[in-house]
Every structure is written in C-alpha cells, then in structure tokens.
Design an enzyme around this catalytic site. Structure first.
Site, PDB file in Angstrom:
ATOM      1  N   ALA A 141       0.834  -1.192   0.000  1.00 57.23           N
ATOM      2  CA  ALA A 141       0.000   0.000   0.000  1.00 57.23           C
ATOM      3  C   ALA A 141       0.868   1.241   0.000  1.00 57.23           C
ATOM      4  O   ALA A 141       2.077   1.150   0.185  1.00 57.23           O
ATOM      5  CB  ALA A 141      -0.905   0.014   1.238  1.00 57.23           C
ATOM      6  N   MET A 142       0.235   2.387  -0.213  1.00 60.80           N
ATOM      7  CA  MET A 142       0.983   3.636  -0.311  1.00 60.80           C
ATOM      8  C   MET A 142       0.267   4.759   0.424  1.00 60.80           C
ATOM      9  O   MET A 142      -0.933   4.967   0.230  1.00 60.80           O
ATOM     10  CB  MET A 142       1.172   3.979  -1.805  1.00 60.80           C
ATOM     11  CG  MET A 142       1.934   5.258  -2.045  1.00 60.80           C
ATOM     12  SD  MET A 142       3.623   5.152  -1.383  1.00 60.80           S
ATOM     13  CE  MET A 142       3.865   6.861  -0.919  1.00 60.80           C
ATOM     14  N   GLU A 143       1.048   5.492   1.214  1.00 59.18           N
ATOM     15  CA  GLU A 143       0.490   6.464   2.175  1.00 59.18           C
ATOM     16  C   GLU A 143       0.228   7.855   1.604  1.00 59.18           C
ATOM     17  O   GLU A 143       0.264   8.835   2.357  1.00 59.18           O
ATOM     18  CB  GLU A 143       1.479   6.596   3.348  1.00 59.18           C
ATOM     19  CG  GLU A 143       2.819   7.300   3.013  1.00 59.18           C
ATOM     20  CD  GLU A 143       3.969   6.360   2.668  1.00 59.18           C
ATOM     21  OE1 GLU A 143       3.694   5.223   2.243  1.00 59.18           O
ATOM     22  OE2 GLU A 143       5.126   6.790   2.801  1.00 59.18           O
ATOM     23  N   ASN A 144      -0.068   7.999   0.314  1.00 61.68           N
ATOM     24  CA  ASN A 144      -0.326   9.318  -0.258  1.00 61.68           C
ATOM     25  C   ASN A 144      -1.220  10.157   0.652  1.00 61.68           C
ATOM     26  O   ASN A 144      -2.206   9.662   1.177  1.00 61.68           O
ATOM     27  CB  ASN A 144      -1.027   9.170  -1.603  1.00 61.68           C
ATOM     28  CG  ASN A 144      -0.402   8.095  -2.450  1.00 61.68           C
ATOM     29  OD1 ASN A 144       0.778   8.166  -2.755  1.00 61.68           O
ATOM     30  ND2 ASN A 144      -1.175   7.086  -2.794  1.00 61.68           N
ATOM     31  N   GLU A 185      -0.024   2.554   6.961  1.00 59.98           N
ATOM     32  CA  GLU A 185      -0.203   3.712   6.068  1.00 59.98           C
ATOM     33  C   GLU A 185      -0.779   4.891   6.836  1.00 59.98           C
ATOM     34  O   GLU A 185      -0.396   6.035   6.615  1.00 59.98           O
ATOM     35  CB  GLU A 185      -1.096   3.353   4.871  1.00 59.98           C
ATOM     36  CG  GLU A 185      -0.654   2.122   4.076  1.00 59.98           C
ATOM     37  CD  GLU A 185       0.818   2.084   3.714  1.00 59.98           C
ATOM     38  OE1 GLU A 185       1.424   3.153   3.505  1.00 59.98           O
ATOM     39  OE2 GLU A 185       1.385   0.964   3.660  1.00 59.98           O
ATOM     40  N   HIS A 233       1.871   6.659   8.816  1.00 57.49           N
ATOM     41  CA  HIS A 233       2.757   7.488   7.983  1.00 57.49           C
ATOM     42  C   HIS A 233       2.306   8.950   7.937  1.00 57.49           C
ATOM     43  O   HIS A 233       3.100   9.828   7.631  1.00 57.49           O
ATOM     44  CB  HIS A 233       2.769   6.956   6.544  1.00 57.49           C
ATOM     45  CG  HIS A 233       3.869   5.983   6.248  1.00 57.49           C
ATOM     46  ND1 HIS A 233       5.172   6.166   6.650  1.00 57.49           N
ATOM     47  CD2 HIS A 233       3.866   4.821   5.525  1.00 57.49           C
ATOM     48  CE1 HIS A 233       5.911   5.150   6.210  1.00 57.49           C
ATOM     49  NE2 HIS A 233       5.149   4.316   5.540  1.00 57.49           N
ATOM     50  N   GLU A 240      10.265   4.629   7.280  1.00 57.50           N
ATOM     51  CA  GLU A 240       9.802   3.234   7.225  1.00 57.50           C
ATOM     52  C   GLU A 240      10.138   2.443   8.487  1.00 57.50           C
ATOM     53  O   GLU A 240       9.290   1.718   9.009  1.00 57.50           O
ATOM     54  CB  GLU A 240      10.341   2.535   5.974  1.00 57.50           C
ATOM     55  CG  GLU A 240       9.799   3.116   4.663  1.00 57.50           C
ATOM     56  CD  GLU A 240       8.272   3.123   4.552  1.00 57.50           C
ATOM     57  OE1 GLU A 240       7.597   2.478   5.376  1.00 57.50           O
ATOM     58  OE2 GLU A 240       7.755   3.808   3.650  1.00 57.50           O
TER      59      GLU A 240
END
Ligand code: TRP
Ligand code: ZN
Length: 864
Positions: free
Chosen positions: A263-266, A299, A302, A321
């Site tokens: 997943a990505m924490e945009n 996420e 973050h 991270e």
C-alpha cells in the site's frame, strides 16, 4: 551495454540542497488512455544567489509546451531523463504541458490503468513519469489538482479536499482538489474510476469529525468492513499511544488490483493493493485479517511519520519506514498478542533480513550508495530499521521515547529531515547519549554475539561474559551499543532477582565493548539464563545451551517470545546433531514429551501453542549453515515431522476434535483455528479414514482459514485427497482472483517431480496474468520461496523457470522482476552444483539486452 549506458549510482555523501523551491504546484489532468495531457504550473523561487539552471526530472514524457510567466520560453534542453532550463528569474511561474500514455504503462509506477481505473504510484521516483518536476523528497509544495475525464469514471480523486466539480463543455466532467499541506511529489496521488464506496466517520479526540471513504471495485462492499474498522482502530490508537491526531477532514483509501507493494500512504488518499484491503470470512484467512489491520495502520501512521515529517533524501528512507513499521508493530501488539507479533517480526529478521545482510545486497539501514531506489525498499530498511527504533525504545523506555517523539515533531513538523535529526531528538529529550548507538545506521551485516556463562556455587556468583564481533568487512573498532536483555531462571523455573552487592540490576545489559562481563550475586543454584530476551537486539547469538536448559526455558521463561525462541533453538540443535546421518534423524523422547504436554494442555494461549509445535521453516535452518545443506535439511525435517505426526497422532486427533471454533474473528476463535490447523498439518501425514473425513469437512468449511488449513495440509503431505480438493477449490473460486492466489500458491507447493511442468501449465490458467504482481508472486514467488525441493532441484530446472520469468518481467515490470530475483542473490551459499546453476541464470540476465536498472544493480552485485 556500454559503460556510459550503465545505470549510475548515487551517493549519500553527494547530497546538495535544491537550488529552487516549488512554492505551489497546479496540475491539470486531461485523462485519455493513450494520450493523457498533463499541464503543470509551478511557482518557483531560487534558493541560492548564483544563476544556476533548473534541472527537472522526467521519464517517458512528451513535452508539448513550455512557458515562463505566460510567455513561450525556449532556453531549455531535454537531456536523457532531465529537462534543463537556463536563466530563469529569481521567482517565476513555469508552465509545462506534457503527454503520457497510462494504458501502455505496465511498470505500475507513475500514472497507469489498473483494471479500468486510473491510478498513480509515485514513491519513490514515479512522479517524474507524470510531469517534469524536482522529483526529490526535500522539495515540498502545496498542490491544486484538476482532473478531467469521461463521465464513466465516476469518482475523480486526489489529495486533500475537493473544492470544485462539474461538467465540461464537451460532456465530460471534472473535479478540483486542494491539499493544504506541503508535501513532496512522492506523496501525490490521483485516482479516477467507477467504484463502490463504503463511507464512515471518525471523531478525533479533540472532537473533529473526519469523513472516511473506502473505494473498491464494484461488487466488493461485503469485503470492506474489516479495513474500515482497522482504520478507525489505528486512528484511535495513534491518539492514545502517541498523542497524534489526523489533520485533514477526509481520509480516503482506494483498493486496486495492480500494485507493486502492499500500500501507499499518499496524503489523504492511500492507494492499496486490493489483497491488503478486501476480506470476509469466506474469502480471507485470519492471517489476511491480521495483515490488513497492520497495513491499514502502517499507512495511517505514515501521516505523521513520513508525511508531516518526511525524508530529506531517499538514503533516509528508514527514517519513515523503520519508525512506521515500529509503530505498526506496536499497534498490532497493543491490540492483539504481543508475543505472537514479536515472533512474526523475528521470523522475518532471522530468515529474510539476516540473509539479505549476509549477501551481496547487504546495506546499512541508511544505505550510502544506490543505483535504483526501488531496490532499497528492503527488509533491512523496513524491519531492521524498526528493530533499531525498538532498541532506542528499550534504552529510553516508553516515557522518554514519547518525549523524543514530541520533540521530533516540535522541531521538524513540515520539514524533510534525516535519521540524525530523529536520533538527536530522542537523545536530547531523554538526556541519554546515543552517539555510539548511532553506528547502527552505518553498519551493514548482522553482529554476532557470544555469551559465556559461569556459575560459582560457593560464592553464589553468576557471571555472564558477552562478546560482540562486527560483521564481515566492518572496521574492528566499530563496537555497537547493544541492549542485551536477560532473565535468570532457578531450578523451579522462577525468575531470580538480579542483584550485585545489594543493588538491583537492570535486566537490560548495556553491551558497549567488545568483551564485557556482568556479575550477579546471591544466586543460590546454577541458573538457566534466558539471553537476548524478546530479541532485544537484531544479532546472531551463539549460545550452546543443553537440551535440558532449552526445555526449561521453553516451559518457564516469563517472555512467551523467549519460550518460542528456545523451541527454535531446540530444533536447530536437533537438526545440526542429525547432520551426519540424516536418514536416521530422530527427535529425543524429551522433545516429544514436551510437545505432547503442549498439545494435551489445550489451555493458555492456544495460538502460542500452535507456534510452539510448529517446526521452524527451511530458511530458519538454512540460516545456520555457511553452505546450505539442502538435501540434508529436507530429509531431517521431513523425518522429524513424520515422527511427531506418528507419535502424537492420537493427541492431535483429540485436540482437533475437542476444540470448537465458533467461526468468529475474535482472538480466541483465531487461536483455536490456528491450533486446529497445526493439528491438521500433522494429521494429514497419518493417512486413515477418520483423518480423511476430518480433512474433507474442513475443506468444506465456510471459513477460509479452515479451508486453507485443510488444503495446505494435504498438499504438503502429498495426501491422496489433494488433487480432488484443489480441483474443487478452482471451480468454486474462479470468479475471485484474490482467492485464486491462494490456489496458485498451493499449486506451487507440490513437491512432485512434475511441479515445474505444472507451473508452466498454470501460466495458461484463465486467472493467471504476468502483468499482475499478486498472481506472479502467488505462483512463482511461492514456488521459489517455499517449494524447496523442487526450486532447488539439482538439475537446475527450478532455477531456469525463475530465470525465464525474470526475463519476461524485466520488460513488463522491472520492480516486480527485481523483487522476484531475491532467491538468486544467495547463490554462493549453495553447494557447487546448485551455485553453478543459479549463477548461470544470473549470467543469462547480465547478458540481456535492455536489462532494467532494477535488475542490473542486483545482478551486478550478485556476480561481482
Ligand atoms: N511507502 C510504502 C509503504 O511502506 C511503500 C511503497 C508502496 C512503495 N508502493 C511502492 C515503495 C512502490 C516503492 C515503490 O507503505
Ligand atoms: Zn511504509
């Protein structure tokens, strides 16, 4: 490739601050599959006095227009992956129009189409595939984003708040988003698609109501409750434990099928791999539930550790991270079982991380040299990084650690900073000197520890001498500061007070020198020492405990983790002792008895019991040998498992039958399923009618954990039921690709000689897709990591299968190819025949035309 074409390395020591700032960024996307127009309007300011050129990053972009302050500007050139603009004024507006092609972008980086929806992935350096930009994390900008698309793309999403939407003159529609927080380009996100949405709200502790929205492919709403509940738990936990609240008014998560990582924490718009979101009891296992909770948490966390305070450069990746993994581990441990979470984390360290650290890709948690940044999203940066944070937590204690966190945010909110800044905040807030400790950031490889115990009955003195030796290739004056936690058990299994000359001693010893002796008095009999309790430092501890002492620790240690750790040592010891005569390998009666007691107990932490009766993985044993004895380890562990299965058959059966699973998702039911699953695992190795009917029933369950326990048991035991059960599963689940991944993984586990042909045939299965990383990892990743006997066939056919795949993936998705390459990195640790066959595959890749930077970096390191 010629030397000049070879991908070039970047060095931490060469860092220089940017010569421009991008105060504000306005982006307009006109979305078309093959021809998306991106208009970027950048508000620029020089940060230095000299008239240096502005150098922007860009890959696969077609530049259509360039203006400075509303006037066409031609004083620029495109050179490779850079756009160089000369003689810009001190402050100006730069407008650029570029074209990109999302549909043909299979790298899953930049803007691409995932199953019909547009989405982006910008970390680490994907934004440069969208528009020309200073694509580096220390350039922070506010963003206004306008998305224009056909109306079939119902939702048009980006970071922050939606401030406008409507129709365009040509019958399409648009939405405009504004993100009030400055962010680096890697946190930018855009999504356009037609999704089902689960909406919810969360009220923060200061009373602000946050809108939550989870976007999934049509038809998947029944699989969304767990993820949204996990999000709410994460938000609350971060308020309680870290005093951190969410900052925007809306938090969105989108699940997509095509995604390289978890997943990505945009900012405000997380993009998730659908396998890390979607779950219900019929389709997902308890392990999936746990993974989803921890990644949703990760996420979310973050937002403070990564987004509000970000990294100065990518060498500092562990700043966000390592810290965020530590936070998600604590989240899981506070909500669930601390011991089991610790066991999981340490398994990752001892298998994957130690092996990375022992191989050609070894790097410190803060690397100094990088060719392809995507190659550094590693177990070292993430998991060893988290261990380094955990050691600081151990040294400081929770209260001082939290003071350090507060100071870190006070000093650096809104900034792009370094690991040094983090450690400085920790040290300043606690007044604890971390200068020696900081070496953990520079040193690669796994430190080794040797512990020598001495007991003097007459003086009732116990001394413990701890020796540290630096990993290979490290300067020898680089002693680390190692928190070394211990417990001393007396004969009855009670914890002994640690005193010396009337003073209470801390159970965490500060090991700072090469050799150090610690003395404890008033110890009435020879103690059994639990060393490196809870894995208090990421080291290899060489301890020569007797079977008696290990069984004692396994029974009595106060730390459940250390009980498990003793179990691991017990089996490692047994495997090593059987090395000379693998065909005669046999576990001692004492070990069998200890296991029997555990299975019969059926009380206490059942999930822990399940772990305690499970044999360590192949990788755990492999880590113990300089040259991995593949055949011997397989022979010995197979015999051990068969022995346990046979000798404890009736205990497993009665344990299985007496435990009642209520089908719920609470911790107790999860633990029951875990233990029943282990019983099935052994029972499948004793073939009789009663077992067959138990397995058939489990495979028929409406709970995926039970179904998978049954299927994996029969596959691993080569049980006659495996063929029919697998076929049934295929026909039942073909409509659900995520469930089919479990089936592909099971197929890959067949230890039969036709495993390779089976996998090649599965490449043609209607559910298989080379361009989807989940499918590739499920089938070939499971094969190369877990089907030890077939992947490591002496004829090299297993390696050839992986080599063929890597060549194919190199052209489709280099990031995925590079991750799939990992098993080849340790080729030197195998016997001559296997090493030669693995090396041949690496050489094949080295000679490949168009080898990606991702593969180049690893292949080159592996071969030299
Ligand atoms: N920052 C992400 C995380 O740890 C990692 C990530 C997601 C990533 N997608 C990526 C890293 C693509 C590199 C490339 O949560
Ligand atoms: Zn992360």
């Amino acid at each position: 490739m010629t030397v000049s074409e070879q991908p070039q390395a970047q060095y931490l020591k060469d860092y220089t601050a940017p010569n421009f700032s991008i105060e504000h960024t306005e982006l307009t996307f006109d979305l078309q599959p093959l021809n998306t127009k991106v208009t970027a309007l950048l508000t620029l300011k020089r940060t230095t006095h000299e008239n240096s050129a502005l150098v922007l990053d860009g890959i696969d972009l077609q530049l259509i227009e360039l203006e400075v302050d509303n006037t066409p500007y031609s004083n620029y050139k495109v050179e490779g992956e850079h756009l160089i603009i000369n003689d810009l004024p001190h402050a100006c507006q730069l407008k650029m129009v570029t074209k990109i092609s999302p549909q043909t972008n299979t790298s899953l980086e930049g803007l691409y189409l995932s199953g019909g929806a547009y989405c982006t992935q910008c970390e680490a350096q994907g934004f440069r595939k969208i528009t020309y930009f200073m694509d580096r994390p220390d350039v922070l900008s506010t963003y206004d984003v306008t998305i224009i698309a056909d109306k079939s793309f119902k939702q048009l999403l980006s970071n922050g708040n939606e401030i406008d939407s409507g129709e365009t003159q040509d019958g399409r529609h648009f939405a405009k988003w504004q993100d009030p927080f400055k962010k680096p380009s890697y946190l930018f996100a855009l999504v356009a698609g037609d999704f089902d949405v689960l909406k919810d709200t969360y009220t923060t502790k200061s009373g602000r109501e946050i809108e939550l929205a989870l976007f999934v492919d049509k038809g998947n709403l029944s699989k969304t409750p767990h993820a949204i509940n996990s999000l709410k738990k994460a938000m609350q936990w971060d308020e309680e434990r870290f005093d951190l609240e969410y900052d925007l008014d809306i938090y969105m998560i989108v699940a997509v099928d095509f995604f390289n990582m978890g997943a990505m924490e945009n900012k405000g718009l997380n993009v998730f791999n659908s396998k890390c979101v979607l779950a219900n009891q019929e389709t997902a296992t308890d392990k999936d539930y746990h993974t989803i909770e921890s990644i949703v948490g990760h996420e979310y966390f973050h937002n403070w550790t990564g987004n509000r305070v970000t990294c100065r450069d990518w060498f500092q990746l562990s700043l966000k991270e390592g810290l965020t993994v530590f936070r998600d581990q604590e989240f899981s441990s506070d909500l669930g079982s601390r011991a089991l979470n610790r066991i999981d984390a340490v398994k990752v360290m001892r298998t994957h991380q130690f092996s990375e650290d022992a191989g050609p890709m070894a790097h410190p948690i803060r690397p100094e040299k990088v060719i392809e940044m995507n190659n550094f999203y590693t177990v070292t940066v993430y998991d060893k990084g988290a261990e380094v944070i955990r050691m600081m937590h151990t040294l400081l204690g929770e209260v001082n650690f939290q003071k350090g966190m507060q100071l870190y945010f006070e000093r650096h909110d809104g900034q792009a900073v370094t690991c040094d800044d983090f450690v400085a905040a920790m040290s300043d807030a606690s007044a604890i000197d971390l200068s020696q400790f900081k070496r953990w950031y520079n040193q690669s490889g796994t430190p080794r520890l040797k512990a020598i115990q001495h007991y003097d009955q007459e003086k009732q003195l116990f001394t413990l001498t701890v020796e540290q030796s630096a990993p290979l290739n490290q300067p020898d004056n680089s002693n680390l500061h190692i928190p070394f936690a211990i417990e001393l058990l007396n004969e009855k299994g009670e914890s002994t007070a640690l005193t010396y000359q009337g003073e209470q001693q801390d159970h965490v010893l500060n090991v700072t020198e090469q050799t150090q002796t610690f003395t404890f008095d008033s110890i009435e009999s020879r103690p059994v020492a639990v060393l490196l309790e809870d894995f208090s430092a990421p080291c290899i501890l060489n301890q020569q405990n007797s079977e008696h002492d290990l069984l004692h620790i396994m029974r009595f240690a106060r730390s459940d983790f250390s009980r498990w750790d003793a179990q691991q040592q017990l089996f490692i010891k047994a495997v090593k002792e059987a090395m000379d005569a693998p065909e005669q390998a046999k576990l001692s009666d004492n070990v069998i008895t200890a296991l029997r007691v555990l299975v019969e107990a059926q009380s206490g932490d059942l999930a822990l019991i399940a772990e305690l009766i499970k044999l360590p993985s192949f990788d755990t044993f492999a880590a113990e040998f300089e040259i991995i004895q593949v055949d011997e380890i397989i022979t010995i562990t197979t015999r051990f498992e068969q022995q346990i299965a046979t000798q404890l058959a009736s205990e497993f059966l009665s344990c299985y039958n007496s435990l009642v699973d209520d089908g719920s998702i609470n911790a107790n039911a999860v633990a029951i399923r875990a233990l029943k699953g282990m019983c099935l695992h052994y029972l499948a190795k004793t073939q009789n009618d009663e077992v067959s009917s138990i397995i058939s029933n489990a495979a028929d369950s409406s709970n995926m954990t039970n179904v998978l326990a049954a299927l994996s048991a029969v596959v691993k035991a080569s049980h006659p039921l495996s063929g029919s059960l697998l076929n049934h599963f295929d026909s039942q689940w073909r409509h659900d690709v995520l469930v089919m991944d479990k089936w592909f993984a099971l197929q890959a586990m067949h230890a039969d000689a036709d495993a390779i042909d089976n996998i090649k045939a599965l490449y043609e299965h209607p559910s298989f897709d080379f361009s989807n990383p989940n499918r590739v990892r499920a089938l070939v990743g499971s094969f190369s990591h877990f089907n030890t006997s077939q992947f490591h066939r002496e004829d090299g056919k297993g390696y050839e299968l992986l080599g063929d795949l890597l060549i194919k993936l190199n052209a489709i998705n280099p990031q995925n190819a590079s991750r799939m390459l990992t098993p080849f990195m340790s080729w030197k640790r195998f016997d001559e025949t296997r090493a030669k066959a693995m090396k041949a595959q690496l050489q094949r890749l080295a000679n490949l035309d168009g080898l990606s930077a991702d593969l180049y970096e690893k292949v080159e390191k592996a071969l030299n």
